[in-house]
Design an enzyme around this catalytic site. Structure first.
Site, PDB file in Angstrom:
ATOM      1  N   ARG A 233       0.855  -1.195   0.000  1.00  0.00           N
ATOM      2  CA  ARG A 233       0.000   0.000   0.000  1.00  0.00           C
ATOM      3  C   ARG A 233       0.889   1.243   0.000  1.00  0.00           C
ATOM      4  O   ARG A 233       1.920   1.283   0.678  1.00  0.00           O
ATOM      5  CB  ARG A 233      -0.898   0.024   1.246  1.00  0.00           C
ATOM      6  CG  ARG A 233      -2.079  -0.939   1.178  1.00  0.00           C
ATOM      7  CD  ARG A 233      -3.085  -0.547   0.090  1.00  0.00           C
ATOM      8  NE  ARG A 233      -4.217  -1.443   0.018  1.00  0.00           N
ATOM      9  CZ  ARG A 233      -4.296  -2.517  -0.771  1.00  0.00           C
ATOM     10  NH1 ARG A 233      -3.282  -2.848  -1.544  1.00  0.00           N
ATOM     11  NH2 ARG A 233      -5.394  -3.253  -0.797  1.00  0.00           N
TER      12      ARG A 233
ATOM     13  N   GLU B  98      -3.213   7.127  -4.221  1.00  0.00           N
ATOM     14  CA  GLU B  98      -3.373   6.694  -5.602  1.00  0.00           C
ATOM     15  C   GLU B  98      -4.820   6.764  -6.067  1.00  0.00           C
ATOM     16  O   GLU B  98      -5.080   7.000  -7.244  1.00  0.00           O
ATOM     17  CB  GLU B  98      -2.820   5.281  -5.812  1.00  0.00           C
ATOM     18  CG  GLU B  98      -3.586   4.220  -5.057  1.00  0.00           C
ATOM     19  CD  GLU B  98      -2.993   2.827  -5.221  1.00  0.00           C
ATOM     20  OE1 GLU B  98      -1.817   2.708  -5.576  1.00  0.00           O
ATOM     21  OE2 GLU B  98      -3.724   1.860  -4.962  1.00  0.00           O
TER      22      GLU B  98
ATOM     23  N   HIS C  57      -1.247  -0.298  -9.691  1.00  0.00           N
ATOM     24  CA  HIS C  57      -1.970  -1.216  -8.802  1.00  0.00           C
ATOM     25  C   HIS C  57      -2.588  -2.380  -9.588  1.00  0.00           C
ATOM     26  O   HIS C  57      -3.799  -2.611  -9.558  1.00  0.00           O
ATOM     27  CB  HIS C  57      -3.053  -0.476  -8.005  1.00  0.00           C
ATOM     28  CG  HIS C  57      -3.369  -1.167  -6.706  1.00  0.00           C
ATOM     29  ND1 HIS C  57      -3.711  -0.510  -5.556  1.00  0.00           N
ATOM     30  CD2 HIS C  57      -3.380  -2.487  -6.387  1.00  0.00           C
ATOM     31  CE1 HIS C  57      -3.925  -1.379  -4.592  1.00  0.00           C
ATOM     32  NE2 HIS C  57      -3.737  -2.593  -5.080  1.00  0.00           N
TER      33      HIS C  57
HETATM   34  P1  NAI Z   1      -1.299 -11.173   5.024  1.00  0.00           P
HETATM   35  O1  NAI Z   1      -2.302 -10.654   5.990  1.00  0.00           O
HETATM   36  O2  NAI Z   1      -1.307 -12.608   4.661  1.00  0.00           O
HETATM   37  O3  NAI Z   1       0.175 -10.834   5.564  1.00  0.00           O
HETATM   38  C1  NAI Z   1       0.537  -9.615   6.124  1.00  0.00           C
HETATM   39  C2  NAI Z   1       1.706  -9.878   7.051  1.00  0.00           C
HETATM   40  O4  NAI Z   1       2.196  -8.622   7.511  1.00  0.00           O
HETATM   41  C3  NAI Z   1       1.319 -10.704   8.289  1.00  0.00           C
HETATM   42  O5  NAI Z   1       2.223 -11.781   8.444  1.00  0.00           O
HETATM   43  C4  NAI Z   1       1.463  -9.707   9.430  1.00  0.00           C
HETATM   44  O6  NAI Z   1       1.868 -10.308  10.646  1.00  0.00           O
HETATM   45  C5  NAI Z   1       2.537  -8.785   8.882  1.00  0.00           C
HETATM   46  N1  NAI Z   1       2.608  -7.490   9.542  1.00  0.00           N
HETATM   47  C6  NAI Z   1       1.652  -6.813  10.208  1.00  0.00           C
HETATM   48  N2  NAI Z   1       2.160  -5.653  10.681  1.00  0.00           N
HETATM   49  C7  NAI Z   1       3.475  -5.609  10.303  1.00  0.00           C
HETATM   50  C8  NAI Z   1       4.524  -4.685  10.493  1.00  0.00           C
HETATM   51  N3  NAI Z   1       4.334  -3.550  11.183  1.00  0.00           N
HETATM   52  N4  NAI Z   1       5.736  -4.961   9.956  1.00  0.00           N
HETATM   53  C9  NAI Z   1       5.937  -6.103   9.267  1.00  0.00           C
HETATM   54  N5  NAI Z   1       4.979  -7.026   9.063  1.00  0.00           N
HETATM   55  C10 NAI Z   1       3.761  -6.780   9.571  1.00  0.00           C
HETATM   56  O7  NAI Z   1      -1.430 -10.243   3.744  1.00  0.00           O
HETATM   57  P2  NAI Z   1      -1.020 -10.616   2.242  1.00  0.00           P
HETATM   58  O8  NAI Z   1      -2.152 -11.314   1.582  1.00  0.00           O
HETATM   59  O9  NAI Z   1       0.315 -11.228   2.243  1.00  0.00           O
HETATM   60  O10 NAI Z   1      -0.951  -9.155   1.604  1.00  0.00           O
HETATM   61  C11 NAI Z   1       0.108  -8.252   1.932  1.00  0.00           C
HETATM   62  C12 NAI Z   1      -0.271  -6.877   1.433  1.00  0.00           C
HETATM   63  O11 NAI Z   1      -0.298  -6.894  -0.016  1.00  0.00           O
HETATM   64  C13 NAI Z   1      -1.701  -6.506   1.808  1.00  0.00           C
HETATM   65  O12 NAI Z   1      -1.714  -5.931   3.053  1.00  0.00           O
HETATM   66  C14 NAI Z   1      -2.127  -5.573   0.705  1.00  0.00           C
HETATM   67  O13 NAI Z   1      -1.871  -4.261   1.160  1.00  0.00           O
HETATM   68  C15 NAI Z   1      -1.240  -5.925  -0.456  1.00  0.00           C
HETATM   69  N6  NAI Z   1      -1.913  -6.421  -1.645  1.00  0.00           N
HETATM   70  C16 NAI Z   1      -1.622  -5.829  -2.839  1.00  0.00           C
HETATM   71  C17 NAI Z   1      -2.208  -6.255  -4.020  1.00  0.00           C
HETATM   72  C18 NAI Z   1      -1.858  -5.605  -5.309  1.00  0.00           C
HETATM   73  O14 NAI Z   1      -2.574  -5.811  -6.305  1.00  0.00           O
HETATM   74  N7  NAI Z   1      -0.789  -4.828  -5.382  1.00  0.00           N
HETATM   75  C19 NAI Z   1      -3.182  -7.355  -4.016  1.00  0.00           C
HETATM   76  C20 NAI Z   1      -3.387  -7.965  -2.711  1.00  0.00           C
HETATM   77  C21 NAI Z   1      -2.782  -7.485  -1.576  1.00  0.00           C
END
Ligand code: NAI
Length: 356
Positions: free
Chosen positions: A236, A265, A304
């Site tokens: 994000r 964005e 995105h």
């Molecule tokens: P997820 O929920 O599986 O993993 C997120 C991880 O971040 C978790 O392990 C959590 O413990 C960790 N986390 C939380 N706070 C943190 C911090 N302060 N520092 C480091 N790690 C921390 O989420 P997922 O599915 O892996 O997605 C990750 C990100 O990707 C989403 O949050 C979303 O913003 C983004 N995303 C982007 C897309 C795109 O099209 N560019 C599509 C889908 C998701």
């Protein structure tokens, strides 16, 4: 009737019709938003039992009033903050989402950005056809043996770690919730946040955007990074202080950035919004900063689209069809409201706040 709105792929309606034919219920699929679809359907709205929107169609009291027979909302996204849960609760409607559809998709896109930078694809592409093309100006670097620093080892971060190991990279990661067993299996080590920044040749962000992660990468974080390291952000825009990033690129503190997301964005990419003069001072400032950022040849940007592969989109529709079938069979799956299980460390609350 099952009503699918915001359908923008030609293949989606036939796929849904095929998957849901066994239910014996009429299906109406349209590219239009819910608001427009309701206007077009008129009295037939009263027959809608299942509604499947994307995040671009808000569902609130006004929409629900026109759908008196509605029993199930299947949003074709992970996030469901476009659905008014209080209004849904009052009507006893069930809400399902698509919990997982593209961790590998976003992870692969992360590597598209990494490789674009490591092999200087933007500069190379720009120079092809120019008279004074000098290969020495286009020299990149190998990923093999370099250190990748992953911030957030959830679904996407773990896939990124696996791919990185395939490139023979060393992988270090920071996550407040460590998964030591998975780290052992995949072959990476957890370190503190600053140590990851200090050791990585490439830092890649895969954590959620929340109040506490706002500007996680600010001036002091860039100062902690290895000189000349790369930053990749497919998570994000708000995780990165754009002004600090512009300064870090300008001073050579970091060597490049690969970005699928930008701060503000939605305002910047939404031309209608901008044309309507709906930008506040903060977004205007971000627009100018982003312009500085994106005009650099050591920055690669995609709007995105990290999630946007054919396979990921198919998974979204197939999961939605499965959720509808399971609902009618009396064994709902992928239900986010009413919650199936107590809210854990992350998923439901976070996803509800606007994950795609
Ligand atoms: P997820 O929920 O599986 O993993 C997120 C991880 O971040 C978790 O392990 C959590 O413990 C960790 N986390 C939380 N706070 C943190 C911090 N302060 N520092 C480091 N790690 C921390 O989420 P997922 O599915 O892996 O997605 C990750 C990100 O990707 C989403 O949050 C979303 O913003 C983004 N995303 C982007 C897309 C795109 O099209 N560019 C599509 C889908 C998701």
């Amino acid at each position: 009737m099952m009503l699918f709105v915001d359908i923008d792929r030609d293949w989606a309606a036939p796929l849904l019709a095929q998957r849901l034919s066994g239910l014996g219920r009429p299906l109406h699929a349209t590219a239009h938003s819910l608001e427009r679809a309701l206007g077009e359907l008129g009295e037939r709205c009263r027959q809608v039992e299942v509604l499947s929107p994307f995040i671009t169609s808000p569902v609130g009291p006004d929409e629900l009033e026109q759908l008196p027979a509605l029993r199930l909302i299947c949003t074709r996204s992970t996030g469901f903050d476009h659905i008014d849960l209080a209004a849904v609760h009052a009507r006893g409607i069930c809400v399902c989402n698509v919990p997982v559809y593209g961790d590998n998709t976003v992870a692969e896109h992360t590597f598209a950005l990494i490789l674009s930078l490591s092999r200087r694809l933007r500069r190379t592409y720009d120079r092809v056809g120019h008279d004074e093309l000098r290969v020495s100006d286009l020299e990149g670097f190998d990923l093999r043996g370099k250190t990748l620093g992953i911030i957030g080892t959830g679904h996407i971060g773990l896939r990124v770690a696996q791919i990185a190991r395939g490139f023979s990279m060393r992988v270090v990661a920071y996550d407040p919730y460590e998964q030591p067993l998975l780290a052992d299996v995949v072959g990476f080590s957890y370190l503190g946040f600053d140590s990851v920044l200090g050791e990585a040749d490439i830092v890649t962000l895969h954590c959620p955007y929340r109040q506490e992660t706002h500007h996680l990468l600010d001036t002091s974080a860039f100062a902690a990074m290895k000189r000349g390291a790369l930053l990749i952000n497919t998570a994000r825009g708000g995780l990165v202080d754009t002004s600090a990033l512009v300064d870090a690129l300008h001073s050579g503190r970091i060597g490049g950035a690969g970005l699928d997301v930008l701060e503000h964005e939605s305002m910047i990419l939404d031309e209608d919004h901008a044309r309507a003069g709906l930008m506040d001072m903060e977004s205007m400032r971000a627009t100018v900063l982003n312009h500085h950022l994106l005009s650099r040849d050591n920055v690669v940007f995609t709007p995105h689209v990290g999630f946007n592969s054919r396979e990921a989109n198919e998974r979204i529709f197939l999961t939605t069809a499965e959720s509808i079938g399971a609902f009618y069979a009396g064994t709902p799956i992928n239900r986010v409201f009413p919650p199936e299980r107590p809210i854990g460390r992350d998923p439901v609350g976070a996803a509800g706040q606007g994950e795609r």
